[in-house]
Scaffold this motif. Structure first.
Motif, PDB file in Angstrom:
ATOM      1  N   CYS A   2      -4.632   1.825  -3.820  1.00 32.10           N
ATOM      2  CA  CYS A   2      -6.000   2.332  -4.025  1.00 32.10           C
ATOM      3  C   CYS A   2      -6.997   1.176  -3.929  1.00 32.10           C
ATOM      4  O   CYS A   2      -7.136   0.380  -4.871  1.00 32.10           O
ATOM      5  CB  CYS A   2      -6.111   3.011  -5.390  1.00 32.10           C
ATOM      6  SG  CYS A   2      -4.991   4.425  -5.600  1.00 32.10           S
TER       7      CYS A   2
ATOM      8  N   ASP B 216      -8.482  11.540  -6.520  1.00 29.05           N
ATOM      9  CA  ASP B 216      -7.648  11.034  -5.435  1.00 29.05           C
ATOM     10  C   ASP B 216      -6.766   9.887  -5.919  1.00 29.05           C
ATOM     11  O   ASP B 216      -5.586   9.787  -5.530  1.00 29.05           O
ATOM     12  CB  ASP B 216      -8.517  10.570  -4.265  1.00 29.05           C
ATOM     13  CG  ASP B 216      -7.678  10.089  -3.088  1.00 29.05           C
ATOM     14  OD1 ASP B 216      -6.947  10.914  -2.519  1.00 29.05           O
ATOM     15  OD2 ASP B 216      -7.751   8.881  -2.761  1.00 29.05           O
ATOM     16  N   GLU B 217      -7.302   9.016  -6.762  1.00 34.55           N
ATOM     17  CA  GLU B 217      -6.509   7.902  -7.296  1.00 34.55           C
ATOM     18  C   GLU B 217      -5.384   8.416  -8.184  1.00 34.55           C
ATOM     19  O   GLU B 217      -4.267   7.897  -8.161  1.00 34.55           O
ATOM     20  CB  GLU B 217      -7.422   6.939  -8.045  1.00 34.55           C
ATOM     21  CG  GLU B 217      -8.317   6.139  -7.108  1.00 34.55           C
ATOM     22  CD  GLU B 217      -9.517   5.509  -7.798  1.00 34.55           C
ATOM     23  OE1 GLU B 217     -10.213   4.715  -7.143  1.00 34.55           O
ATOM     24  OE2 GLU B 217      -9.773   5.814  -8.988  1.00 34.55           O
TER      25      GLU B 217
ATOM     26  N   GLU C 161       0.816  -1.207   0.000  1.00 31.59           N
ATOM     27  CA  GLU C 161       0.000   0.000   0.000  1.00 31.59           C
ATOM     28  C   GLU C 161       0.857   1.268   0.000  1.00 31.59           C
ATOM     29  O   GLU C 161       0.400   2.354  -0.344  1.00 31.59           O
ATOM     30  CB  GLU C 161      -0.940   0.029   1.214  1.00 31.59           C
ATOM     31  CG  GLU C 161      -2.053  -1.001   1.187  1.00 31.59           C
ATOM     32  CD  GLU C 161      -1.591  -2.387   1.672  1.00 31.59           C
ATOM     33  OE1 GLU C 161      -0.385  -2.558   1.954  1.00 31.59           O
ATOM     34  OE2 GLU C 161      -2.449  -3.284   1.761  1.00 31.59           O
TER      35      GLU C 161
ATOM     36  N   ARG D 210      -2.741   9.773  -5.906  1.00 33.30           N
ATOM     37  CA  ARG D 210      -2.029   8.700  -5.197  1.00 33.30           C
ATOM     38  C   ARG D 210      -0.990   8.048  -6.107  1.00 33.30           C
ATOM     39  O   ARG D 210       0.083   7.656  -5.662  1.00 33.30           O
ATOM     40  CB  ARG D 210      -3.038   7.650  -4.713  1.00 33.30           C
ATOM     41  CG  ARG D 210      -2.452   6.604  -3.783  1.00 33.30           C
ATOM     42  CD  ARG D 210      -2.114   7.217  -2.443  1.00 33.30           C
ATOM     43  NE  ARG D 210      -1.486   6.257  -1.551  1.00 33.30           N
ATOM     44  CZ  ARG D 210      -0.319   6.440  -0.955  1.00 33.30           C
ATOM     45  NH1 ARG D 210       0.366   7.532  -1.166  1.00 33.30           N
ATOM     46  NH2 ARG D 210       0.170   5.549  -0.135  1.00 33.30           N
ATOM     47  N   CYS D 211      -1.299   7.961  -7.384  1.00 30.19           N
ATOM     48  CA  CYS D 211      -0.408   7.296  -8.341  1.00 30.19           C
ATOM     49  C   CYS D 211       0.656   8.245  -8.896  1.00 30.19           C
ATOM     50  O   CYS D 211       1.635   7.804  -9.500  1.00 30.19           O
ATOM     51  CB  CYS D 211      -1.248   6.743  -9.500  1.00 30.19           C
ATOM     52  SG  CYS D 211      -0.587   5.263 -10.291  1.00 30.19           S
TER      53      CYS D 211
END
Length: 257
Positions: free
Chosen positions: A31, A142-143, A6, A146-147
């Motif tokens: 995610c 948000d994804e 994670e 995050r990436c």
């Protein structure tokens, strides 16, 4: 204790090579929604591929670590790269892209079928801002955030050679410009708007320069309706080849073993 999958994006900056970064991407589980979807697709499968073993993980970039051209897409397709484990491989969007890459001398074959089909990219690397197949091809903001460390680190590791970045679609355009800005590049303000054929030259304080080209995404919605034709895509790729060749160079992009 081994690092948790994670936390993979948080460790992107420590990857010393593109191979190490690709390995980190492949183990990422940051995610929950994307992990659940990519694994469900890999279990349920499409009927045409029911006898195949799906990759079902985050898909790393594809291409040489000294590429002069970087192609930035959106995210892996559920039954394409999420199945084969290689960017744009195994779906109709990929068929369209690789046919054009081959036509202009940037790929060794016109069609990508599987990760072990022997196809090579020539002075070109393909990546995406989101490395997992998203439901309805729509990752959340948000994804994407995050990436983002993966794309930022990929740009840093390619820094010695990359001269051109092609953004396929508005999503890739915005993600690319954000990563460049966060990496210290001098992105114009207001930020340049995406458009097919748009060309922006972005400088770095250390003297580097990157040409960013916009191209409609190779989605079936665009290619089936004629919004993006093979000729249009090939024109952008040829522009990228020309921009990636240093002024006065006698060594344009050619096939390498």
């Amino acid at each position: 204790m081994a690092p948790r999958p994670e936390s993979a994006p948080d460790r992107a900056a420590s990857a010393r090579t593109l191979t190490a970064l690709d390995d980190l991407v492949a183990q990422c589980r940051a995610c929950p929604r994307l992990v659940a979807w990519r694994e469900e697709v890999a279990t349920v499968k499409r009927a045409a591929f029911r006898d195949q073993t799906y990759w079902g993980r985050a898909v790393p970039g594809f291409g040489p670590d000294d590429a002069r051209i970087l192609v930035v897409g959106l995210a892996p397709a559920a039954h394409g790269a999420n199945r084969t484990g290689r960017m744009f491989t195994g779906d109709r969007s990929g068929d369209f892209l690789f046919a054009a890459l081959h036509a202009v001398g940037l790929a060794s074959a016109p069609r990508a079928v599987s990760a072990d089909d022997g196809l090579r990219l020539i002075d070109t690397r393909i990546t995406s801002p989101v490395h997992c197949a998203p439901p309805a091809n729509k990752p959340t903001p948000d994804e994407r955030r995050r990436c983002a460390p993966f794309l930022s680190r990929e740009l840093e590791l390619l820094a010695p050679t990359v001269r051109v970045a092609i953004a396929l679609g508005g999503f890739g355009w915005q993600a690319l410009l954000s990563s460049l800005s966060e990496g210290g590049w001098i992105v114009p303000r207001p930020r340049p708007r995406f458009g097919h054929g748009v060309r922006v030259v972005i400088d770095h304080p250390n003297g580097r320069r990157l040409t960013v080209l916009g191209c409609f995404h190779v989605s079936q919605q665009n290619t089936f309706t004629g919004r993006l034709t093979p000729e249009m895509l090939e024109t952008v790729l040829l522009d990228a080849k020309a921009a990636a060749t240093p002024p006065g160079s006698t060594a344009p992009i050619t096939s390498r073993t």
